[in-house]
Design an enzyme around this catalytic site. Structure first.
Site, PDB file in Angstrom:
ATOM      1  N   ASP A  60       0.864  -1.190   0.000  1.00 40.75           N
ATOM      2  CA  ASP A  60       0.000   0.000   0.000  1.00 40.75           C
ATOM      3  C   ASP A  60       0.893   1.230   0.000  1.00 40.75           C
ATOM      4  O   ASP A  60       2.117   1.120  -0.019  1.00 40.75           O
ATOM      5  CB  ASP A  60      -0.964  -0.011   1.197  1.00 40.75           C
ATOM      6  CG  ASP A  60      -0.253  -0.145   2.532  1.00 40.75           C
ATOM      7  OD1 ASP A  60       0.924   0.281   2.647  1.00 40.75           O
ATOM      8  OD2 ASP A  60      -0.849  -0.673   3.481  1.00 40.75           O
ATOM      9  N   LYS A  83      -4.955   1.326  -2.617  1.00 45.02           N
ATOM     10  CA  LYS A  83      -6.173   0.697  -2.108  1.00 45.02           C
ATOM     11  C   LYS A  83      -6.775   1.536  -0.998  1.00 45.02           C
ATOM     12  O   LYS A  83      -6.148   2.460  -0.487  1.00 45.02           O
ATOM     13  CB  LYS A  83      -5.868  -0.712  -1.585  1.00 45.02           C
ATOM     14  CG  LYS A  83      -4.959  -0.724  -0.367  1.00 45.02           C
ATOM     15  CD  LYS A  83      -4.569  -2.129   0.022  1.00 45.02           C
ATOM     16  CE  LYS A  83      -3.713  -2.105   1.270  1.00 45.02           C
ATOM     17  NZ  LYS A  83      -3.224  -3.406   1.660  1.00 45.02           N
ATOM     18  N   ALA A 116      -3.879 -10.862   7.585  1.00 43.90           N
ATOM     19  CA  ALA A 116      -3.578 -11.301   6.213  1.00 43.90           C
ATOM     20  C   ALA A 116      -4.679 -10.946   5.217  1.00 43.90           C
ATOM     21  O   ALA A 116      -4.586 -11.315   4.045  1.00 43.90           O
ATOM     22  CB  ALA A 116      -3.271 -12.801   6.150  1.00 43.90           C
TER      23      ALA A 116
END
Length: 203
Positions: A60, A83, A116
């Protein structure tokens, strides 16, 4: 700040830490803080593998600096996942991939893997963009909640982590590789006690 004060009150006169999730944490302490990084350990591991067309991918925007440093170490191109989070339930929606990944082997970089959810989302997004294989690495393997089940079912080929957080045997999937930070910590402690530079370790 409370934890920082507790550590100082307990008698600590210097703090040695590893890949802080937020660098601003250092400002909470009134004692010297040395932040080490496991990037060289992770980079050396992947440098020994012969990849055809590897691209380093920041998980990210917050992981961009870490991924850029690793890409530089490996002399490979960089891509960035853009994102946004959906609410407070660990779900993410991947918006875009900045950089060329099609037909390449992707190496995702982040500072930690917690549940995760984000990692699996990034893996799936990269595979939709026709990468050939996906590897992942991080410093801190938190592996909380359904993390192991998600990683087990994910098509990620290998997840390389360090032992800053112990990974118990029941969480050690065949695809998880754990590297030791002991030599790094040992060298840092030696340098502190002999008055040498910590920063020089990463030049």
């Amino acid at each position: 700040r409370l934890i920082a004060d507790l550590i100082t009150t307990a008698g600590a006169d210097r703090l040695l830490t590893m890949d802080l999730h937020a660098g601003q944490i250092q400002g909470f302490f009134n004692i010297p803080v040395d932040e080490l990084t496991a990037l060289n350990i992770l980079g050396n591991y992947f440098a020994k593998k012969s990849f055809d067309g590897l691209v380093v991918v920041a998980a990210d925007m917050g992981a961009v600096k870490r991924a850029r440093d690793l890409a530089s170490q490996l002399n490979r191109p960089l891509a960035i996942m853009e994102k946004r989070r959906l609410g407070n339930n660990d779900r993410t929606e991947t918006l875009n991939v900045i950089g060329e990944v099609k037909g390449k082997v992707a190496l995702i970089v982040d500072d930690e893997i917690d549940t995760a959810g984000s990692m699996v989302s990034v893996v799936n997004a990269l595979l939709k963009r026709e990468v050939t294989e996906v590897y992942a690495c991080c410093t801190h393997p938190i592996f909380s909640g359904q993390a192991i089940e998600r990683l087990k079912n994910s098509p990620v080929k290998e997840i390389v982590v360090t032992n800053t957080v112990p990974v118990p045997e029941e969480k050690r999937l065949d695809k998880i590789t754990v590297l030791s930070i002991a030599p790094l910590l040992g060298e840092a402690i030696r340098r502190i006690h002999t008055g040498q530079s910590i920063g020089a370790m990463f030049e």
